[in-house]
Design an enzyme around this catalytic site. Structure first.
Site, PDB file in Angstrom:
ATOM      1  N   SER A 134       0.899  -1.185  -0.199  1.00  0.00           N
ATOM      2  CA  SER A 134       0.148   0.062   0.033  1.00  0.00           C
ATOM      3  C   SER A 134       0.901   1.237  -0.086  1.00  0.00           C
ATOM      4  O   SER A 134       2.140   1.151   0.398  1.00  0.00           O
ATOM      5  CB  SER A 134      -0.846   0.094   1.267  1.00  0.00           C
ATOM      6  OG  SER A 134      -1.457   1.316   1.412  1.00  0.00           O
ATOM      7  N   TYR A 151      -2.812  -0.185  10.474  1.00  0.00           N
ATOM      8  CA  TYR A 151      -2.329  -0.687   9.099  1.00  0.00           C
ATOM      9  C   TYR A 151      -1.275  -0.238   8.369  1.00  0.00           C
ATOM     10  O   TYR A 151      -0.561  -1.337   7.754  1.00  0.00           O
ATOM     11  CB  TYR A 151      -3.433   0.061   8.201  1.00  0.00           C
ATOM     12  CG  TYR A 151      -3.951  -0.704   6.669  1.00  0.00           C
ATOM     13  CD1 TYR A 151      -4.158  -1.840   6.373  1.00  0.00           C
ATOM     14  CD2 TYR A 151      -3.087   0.238   5.689  1.00  0.00           C
ATOM     15  CE1 TYR A 151      -4.560  -2.341   5.108  1.00  0.00           C
ATOM     16  CE2 TYR A 151      -3.260  -0.168   4.193  1.00  0.00           C
ATOM     17  CZ  TYR A 151      -3.972  -1.525   4.035  1.00  0.00           C
ATOM     18  OH  TYR A 151      -4.164  -1.871   2.740  1.00  0.00           O
TER      19      TYR A 151
END
Length: 274
Positions: free
Chosen positions: A131, A144
């Protein structure tokens, strides 16, 4: 025989688009989902070249059962993950354990189980979906970010350990992509984050909750569709010279540039309101 690929997180978004596209390109796709109901719904659509069954990253016995069906595929795309919004001081140990089990330990458990067979066969592709938050950190996304930063480092080590060998290892780093990750993060937020009693309650009310419950279909700035990730995946799986990294969306390119060009304090001034 068609090439085979195991993809996780195929109920929607990136995983679903990848499964449908690769099947259309002649791959035999093991399109797994965490919930059996999502697998049944995908299977009921009757797409040629797609075989769907459950694989939950947090269930070691379930992983073993899934691999008993796949054998050693030609490729693995570790895509499944979830988000846990919240300020870092508000994320309890249980929440951290849950997100690391699903976003990091499970993917590398699959690699641990499949890599020996790929090496023995003399071929294989492993693609991990990271990501933009594996490149940079943003407020209220720290848990995250932690899983994706760890995925970046561990995938880099795996690639270095196998340079020149028969198994190619790549990372895909998407920025904003039109998926259901925000909606799917709500149960995790509600389970683990006691925002009503948090020191930053006002920020939760002003920023986090409105974003978390924003109506579906409202795109983020620079958002692309899952097809943008699938295009990178196709190159990683089919090119004779796959890239170590695929940066997808302008924010990911920008985050990498900021990391290279600016001091930490300068980056903080830019990112503190993001």
């Amino acid at each position: 025989m068609p090439r085979t690929v195991l993809i996780t997180g195929c109920s929607s978004g990136i995983g679903r688009d990848a499964a449908l596209t690769l099947a259309a390109r002649g791959w035999h796709v093991f399109a797994t989902c965490r919930r059996a109901a999502d697998c049944a719904a995908l299977a009921a659509e009757g797409h040629a070249g797609i075989e769907s069954f459950p694989l939950d990253y947090t269930d070691e016995a379930g992983i073993a059962a899934a691999l008993a069906r796949t054998g050693v595929p030609d490729a693995l795309f570790n895509n499944g993950a979830f988000a846990l919004p919240g300020a870092m001081e508000d994320v309890p140990r249980g929440g951290l354990r849950a997100i690391f089990e699903a976003n990091l330990f499970g993917p590398f458990d699959l690699i641990h189980r499949l890599m020996p067979g790929m090496l023995a066969r003399g071929s294989g592709r492993i693609v991990n979906c990271s990501s933009v938050l594996g490149v940079t950190a943003l407020r209220f996304r720290g848990a995250y970010c932690g899983t994706k930063h760890a995925m970046e480092g561990m995938t880099d080590a795996l690639r270095l350990e196998n340079l020149g060998g028969p198994v190619h290892v790549s990372l895909i780093e998407p920025g904003p992509i039109g998926t259901l990750i925000r909606e799917k993060s709500r149960p995790h937020f509600e389970r683990w984050i006691d925002w009503q009693h948090a020191p930053k309650r006002a920020t939760y009310e002003a920023e986090v909750l409105p974003r978390l419950h924003a109506p579906p279909g409202r795109p983020d700035r620079f958002e692309l569709t899952p097809a943008a990730v699938t295009r990178a995946l196709i190159h990683a799986l089919e090119s004779p010279r796959p890239k170590p990294r695929y940066r997808v969306t302008l924010p990911t390119l920008g985050a990498e540039a900021l990391r290279r060009l600016l001091t930490t304090r300068a980056r903080d001034r830019i990112l503190r309101n993001q």
